[in-house]
Design a protein around this motif. Structure first.
Motif, mmCIF file in Angstrom:
data_model
loop_
_atom_site.group_PDB
_atom_site.id
_atom_site.type_symbol
_atom_site.label_atom_id
_atom_site.label_comp_id
_atom_site.label_asym_id
_atom_site.label_seq_id
_atom_site.Cartn_x
_atom_site.Cartn_y
_atom_site.Cartn_z
ATOM 1 N N THR A 1 0.815 -1.215 0.000
ATOM 2 C CA THR A 1 0.000 0.000 0.000
ATOM 3 C C THR A 1 0.851 1.267 0.000
ATOM 4 O O THR A 1 0.322 2.366 -0.111
ATOM 5 C CB THR A 1 -0.906 0.023 1.245
ATOM 6 N N ASP A 2 2.182 1.111 0.149
ATOM 7 C CA ASP A 2 3.064 2.278 0.233
ATOM 8 C C ASP A 2 3.320 2.886 -1.148
ATOM 9 O O ASP A 2 3.273 2.199 -2.172
ATOM 10 C CB ASP A 2 4.404 1.897 0.878
ATOM 11 N N ASN A 3 3.653 4.153 -1.148
ATOM 12 C CA ASN A 3 3.887 4.895 -2.384
ATOM 13 C C ASN A 3 5.181 4.437 -3.060
ATOM 14 O O ASN A 3 6.253 4.515 -2.463
ATOM 15 C CB ASN A 3 3.985 6.390 -2.058
ATOM 16 N N PRO A 4 5.115 3.971 -4.304
ATOM 17 C CA PRO A 4 6.340 3.562 -5.020
ATOM 18 C C PRO A 4 7.204 4.757 -5.417
ATOM 19 O O PRO A 4 8.376 4.579 -5.760
ATOM 20 C CB PRO A 4 5.809 2.834 -6.250
ATOM 21 N N GLU A 5 6.630 5.950 -5.390
ATOM 22 C CA GLU A 5 7.358 7.210 -5.626
ATOM 23 C C GLU A 5 8.046 7.280 -6.989
ATOM 24 O O GLU A 5 9.052 7.976 -7.136
ATOM 25 C CB GLU A 5 8.364 7.461 -4.497
ATOM 26 N N ARG A 6 7.542 6.561 -7.935
ATOM 27 C CA ARG A 6 8.055 6.639 -9.307
ATOM 28 C C ARG A 6 7.065 5.909 -10.213
ATOM 29 O O ARG A 6 6.198 5.177 -9.740
ATOM 30 C CB ARG A 6 9.443 6.012 -9.413
ATOM 31 N N LYS A 7 7.223 6.078 -11.482
ATOM 32 C CA LYS A 7 6.389 5.349 -12.431
ATOM 33 C C LYS A 7 6.739 3.867 -12.334
ATOM 34 O O LYS A 7 7.904 3.512 -12.237
ATOM 35 C CB LYS A 7 6.624 5.856 -13.856
ATOM 36 N N PHE A 8 5.716 3.020 -12.365
ATOM 37 C CA PHE A 8 5.990 1.595 -12.202
ATOM 38 C C PHE A 8 5.106 0.776 -13.134
ATOM 39 O O PHE A 8 4.129 1.279 -13.708
ATOM 40 C CB PHE A 8 5.768 1.167 -10.747
ATOM 41 N N TYR A 9 5.483 -0.515 -13.232
ATOM 42 C CA TYR A 9 4.754 -1.460 -14.084
ATOM 43 C C TYR A 9 4.564 -2.760 -13.291
ATOM 44 O O TYR A 9 5.465 -3.199 -12.572
ATOM 45 C CB TYR A 9 5.549 -1.747 -15.366
ATOM 46 N N ALA B 1 -2.037 -6.927 3.954
ATOM 47 C CA ALA B 1 -1.591 -5.770 3.176
ATOM 48 C C ALA B 1 -1.093 -4.634 4.059
ATOM 49 O O ALA B 1 -0.147 -3.925 3.697
ATOM 50 C CB ALA B 1 -2.726 -5.279 2.275
ATOM 51 N N GLY B 2 -1.717 -4.441 5.217
ATOM 52 C CA GLY B 2 -1.335 -3.335 6.087
ATOM 53 C C GLY B 2 -0.386 -3.715 7.197
ATOM 54 O O GLY B 2 0.002 -2.855 8.000
ATOM 55 N N TYR B 3 0.001 -4.981 7.247
ATOM 56 C CA TYR B 3 0.878 -5.434 8.325
ATOM 57 C C TYR B 3 2.343 -5.300 7.904
ATOM 58 O O TYR B 3 2.714 -5.663 6.799
ATOM 59 C CB TYR B 3 0.577 -6.888 8.683
ATOM 60 N N ASP B 4 3.165 -4.784 8.801
ATOM 61 C CA ASP B 4 4.589 -4.595 8.521
ATOM 62 C C ASP B 4 5.392 -5.261 9.630
ATOM 63 O O ASP B 4 5.466 -4.752 10.748
ATOM 64 C CB ASP B 4 4.898 -3.099 8.454
ATOM 65 N N LEU B 5 5.984 -6.387 9.323
ATOM 66 C CA LEU B 5 6.810 -7.096 10.297
ATOM 67 C C LEU B 5 7.890 -6.203 10.874
ATOM 68 O O LEU B 5 8.243 -6.286 12.045
ATOM 69 C CB LEU B 5 7.464 -8.315 9.635
ATOM 70 N N PHE B 6 8.414 -5.311 10.041
ATOM 71 C CA PHE B 6 9.595 -4.544 10.421
ATOM 72 C C PHE B 6 9.264 -3.288 11.222
ATOM 73 O O PHE B 6 10.160 -2.567 11.640
ATOM 74 C CB PHE B 6 10.395 -4.187 9.166
#
Length: 868
Positions: free
Chosen positions: A315-323, A550-555
């Protein structure tokens, strides 16, 4: 003490509960086959030395070294993992702050980067000469760890005390293992002394050593410079079938559409299947991960060149164009995180229908924000997508999505799964009946800010985090207050008669089994009638997915993990309460009270801290139950009257109505979808529900123990594989059964003091054909004609009386000393382990993977308990 300070203190108390049971995410590591049986064409591609080494790793080492909780984070499922090496930092460490992600193949792009200060890994294959010139013999951490297990006798190991897998992890560096003339650095006077101190810490860890041949192959490879796959092997491993290539390209084109509306649909799909091991052809064991790449397919030569954008969460922003690209999985597949998801052209057409995609339709829709406050709330992010379409998407692969809760990033560790019962069933509400989806989803859309998401806060912790959720529960309660629970409520799995694939990929009812600190999902209502049942609507389903996956972050720090755990309590109670709505009052309330026995009494009501903990952990959730008149159409007035006359308003009457209700529900489903018996005490089919055998003498034997309830079962392993060495499949026999120990609880409404909430006397056993669970605790090997003796022994255990010391009980001594038990020190341990894999490969082509041994029992006549 002020109220604010007391709440802060209770927060700290909660955090300390995490010290012994940290949440662990399973690393997304997969491969071509459980034991890496790659069919090399020896005429054109000669197997390299490393391919032989990797086969040994797969068959003997990956059983423990495949995820974050492996000793020293050493991951041996791929050459990259071998070169990356070890890390002294445990993912179980108590942390307030966010951790550095260490996802293999994602967070660092080279071995040098992994060995930097940022990540803290060090080599296990490089020789001592890289560090010291006084080298006396070829050595490396891997070399010495193999020697360490080979040089210590089994008899000596037995005398050293309990084997505890995660507590005894041994992470030496080359220098710490160095041997000089006359002295040893770090651990004693000689390597023999080192062996005595760390008796079972060589490789394979706490298990029989490698054979001389296996050890020789690995040492030869290390001595020659530990090279990887040959160029030809790399090319062959990267190759995919033409059929898979065509489907892959078709799906990538769909997901990377330039249509603004379809881009939002693609984002929704990606966030739900990013964890999956995707297959395009069910007859081929080529698996893929869906990733966000900074380059399109046209600009890369092979999957190895895919530059995956490494965000902490999907769900985090990739901050660039992606495919969106599918990256082939080449690492070894392990059972504990092998979550399958199938995609074909029919599924794409189904997505087009349910999401109402019209390429010719003009739209001004823009991509929703990636701001965490919004992106972690799917009810806000995807508000422009059809609600019923979203629910149908989840239902169409409900087995996958529920598995992702269990095998995915959150459900490993006692804290992660102690919010669920050891055995329960899950039913699903029909999209046509779900009151939250009526009127275009007006209820959800108007309350979207109250729903929130557990993962929004990251490392921070908000003591009143349930404020909005509590308000939403009140509104949810009012919504269902006048809801009529008729037979249309139940989803039967046949929403789209034109879609042929959905009947393979979903099931109208699933069985969940908890095994202390891990769990399993099976298709169908299997085993005897469980204590609790869930019925989940769209809100519960989607909310759990974004909380646990999707919203869980182990780190993230432990505050985030606490929020996830608290949030899950609400989902569990909501699902249970929806099922109870199918029952008439007063039996609905009576049954509910039996699921939450004395939950308030676990805390001292006069203690300020206890009151605060009770409110945070249980009070708001448990008490938010609709009190209403009966509005269920599942029972006639005569049925209710008959039960009332026989049992009055009692728990016996409530359980009788529950069983009657389940029989009706399963009959409604079975008439259309399922062709087998249900509510069985034993021997339910293999988990893929494609293999059915008639009841035979083996099943009849196991049924003798499936109705027993006893406080003595607590000392049986959670998961036991029973291998019948002379089973004859031609006569309907099955070679492996799984004995599951279901532990009962008075309530699950707090995250502390689980043993104090255990209802020991009602523990019971369930038996399944095949291998259920990814973390077996024990193997039993016997012949069919010995099965009756085993059954009698278990019956004897059930009747025995409790003892101060487990192994002071002669019945338990008889069991654990029997010749059927395959202990960690049994000379045929690896032979049995290999047999089990071969059976799994034969019967579960797509689903098979390496079986984990990190939970395998240690027991000895000198010890007073059984160790997981």
């Amino acid at each position: 003490m002020s109220k604010t300070n007391s709440l802060k203190l209770c927060m700290v108390l909660c955090l300390f509960f995490l010290l012994s049971c940290q949440l662990v995410r399973q690393e997304s590591i997969v491969g071509n086959s459980p034991n890496r049986n790659i069919a090399w064409d020896t005429d054109t591609v000669k197997p390299s030395e490393f391919s032989q080494v990797q086969r040994i790793f797969d068959s003997r080492c990956v059983a423990c070294h495949a995820c974050y909780n492996s000793p020293c984070q050493l991951n041996l499922t791929s050459y990259e993992g071998v070169l990356r090496g070890a890390n002294k930092k445990s993912m179980f460490d108590f942390e307030f702050a966010d951790r550095q992600p260490t996802r293999l193949g994602v967070d660092a792009k080279s071995t040098k980067e992994w060995h930097s200060k940022k990540f803290g890994f060090y080599s296990v294959v490089e020789n001592l000469s890289s560090y010291e010139k006084q080298q006396l013999e070829p050595t490396s951490v891997l070399w010495k760890m193999i020697d360490l297990n080979s040089n210590v006798s089994t008899q000596f190991v037995r005398q050293q005390g309990p084997f505890e897998y995660e507590k005894n992890a041994f992470c030496p560096t080359v220098k710490e293992l160095s041997i000089y003339e006359g002295k040893t650095q770090g651990f004693g006077d000689s390597i023999n002394q080192l062996g005595k101190v760390y008796y079972a810490k060589g490789m394979p860890y706490g298990l029989p050593p490698l054979s001389e041949s296996q050890a020789g192959i690995i040492k030869s490879w290390l001595q020659k410079g530990f090279s990887g796959y040959s160029l030809q092997e790399q090319e062959q491993r990267a190759t995919i079938t033409e059929k898979n290539r065509q489907i892959r390209d078709f799906v990538e084109n769909f997901l990377n559409s330039s249509n603004p509306y379809q881009k939002v649909v693609s984002r929704y799909i990606y966030e739900h299947i990013f964890l999956a091991h995707i297959y395009f052809d069910e007859n081929n064991r080529e698996f893929f991960r869906l990733v966000r790449s900074s380059k399109p397919r046209s600009e890369i030569g092979s999957d190895e060149e895919i530059f995956e954008i490494a965000t902490r969460r999907p769900t985090d922003n990739p901050e660039r164009k992606f495919y969106y690209l599918f990256k082939k999985i080449t690492e070894t597949i392990v059972q504990k995180n092998h979550i399958l998801y199938g995609i074909n052209s029919e599924k794409i057409n189904y997505w087009i229908r349910i999401f109402e995609i019209d390429k010719n339709k003009e739209t001004s829709l823009i991509m929703p924000s990636y701001d965490s406050e919004k992106s972690l709330n799917p009810f806000a992010t995807f508000k422009d997508l059809p609600l019923k379409g979203r629910f149908r998407f989840l239902l169409d692969d409900n087995f996958y999505h529920i598995q992702s809760f269990i095998l995915g990033p959150v459900c490993r560790g006692q804290l992660a799964v102690d919010s669920i019962e050891d055995h329960f069933w899950v039913f699903f509400m029909s999209p046509e009946s779900d009151p939250m989806l009526k009127d275009g989803g007006e209820f959800i859309n108007s309350n979207v800010k109250l729903i929130g998401a557990a993962g929004v806060a990251g490392s921070s912790f908000e003591l009143n985090m349930n404020r909005n959720l509590g308000e939403f529960r009140k509104k949810r309660k009012e919504l269902y207050k006048n809801f009529v629970f008729d037979k249309k409520v139940l989803w039967l799995g046949d929403e789209d008669g034109n879609y042929k694939s959905n009947k393979k990929n979903n099931y109208p009812v699933l069985t969940i089994l908890r095994h202390f600190d891990n769990a399993s999902v099976l298709k169908g209502p299997l085993g005897s009638v469980p204590k609790t049942i869930w019925l989940i609507d769209y809100h519960i389903f989607e909310d759990m997915y974004y909380n646990l996956v999707a919203g869980y972050d182990l780190f993230s720090g432990n505050f985030h993990h606490l929020r996830t755990r608290f949030h899950m309590d609400g989902s569990r109670v909501n699902g249970q309460d929806l099922f109870l709505g199918l029952l008439p009052d007063p039996y609905r309330s009576i049954l509910r009270e039996s699921w939450h026995v004395n939950y308030k009494k676990s805390f001292d009501p006069t203690n300020v801290i206890s009151k605060g903990l009770n409110k945070i952990l249980a009070g708001d959730i448990v008490e938010a139950f609709p009190s209403r008149e009966s509005k269920t159409k599942w029972f006639t007035s005569d049925e209710i009257l008959s039960v009332t006359q026989e049992h009055k308003a009692s728990i016996d009457g409530a359980n009788q109505l529950k069983k009657s209700l389940l029989t009706k529900m399963i009959k409604d489903i079975g008439s259309k979808r399922l062709h087998q018996k249900f509510i069985e005490e034993c021997c339910s089919p293999w988990p893929n529900n494609q293999i059915f055998y008639p009841e035979n003498t083996i099943d009849l034997e196991f049924k003798k123990i499936s109705r027993l309830r006893s406080d003595q079962f607590d000392s049986l392993p959670d998961v036991t594989y029973i291998l019948l060495t002379d089973a004859d499949s031609g006569k309907g026999d099955f070679p492996v059964y799984t004995l599951i120990n279901n532990k009962q609880h008075f309530n699950l409404d707090q995250m502390s003091n689980e043993s104090g909430r255990r209802d020991f006397k009602n523990d019971y056993l369930t038996v399944f054909k095949g291998m259920v669970g990814s973390f077996p605790n024990l193997f039993l090997k016997l012949k069919k004609n010995e099965l009756n003796q085993l059954i009698k022994m278990i019956q004897k255990i059930a009747r025995s009386t409790n003892q101060i010391s487990l192994l002071a009980n002669p019945v338990w001594q008889e069991f654990y000393k029997s010749e059927w038990v395959v202990s960690r020190f049994s000379p045929d341990f690896w032979e049995v382990y290999d047999q089990l894999h071969q059976i799994q490969n034969n019967y579960r082509f797509l689903e098979s993977g390496v079986i984990d041994l990190s939970h395998y029992s240690y027991f000895d006549e000198n010890e007073e308990k059984v160790y997981r």
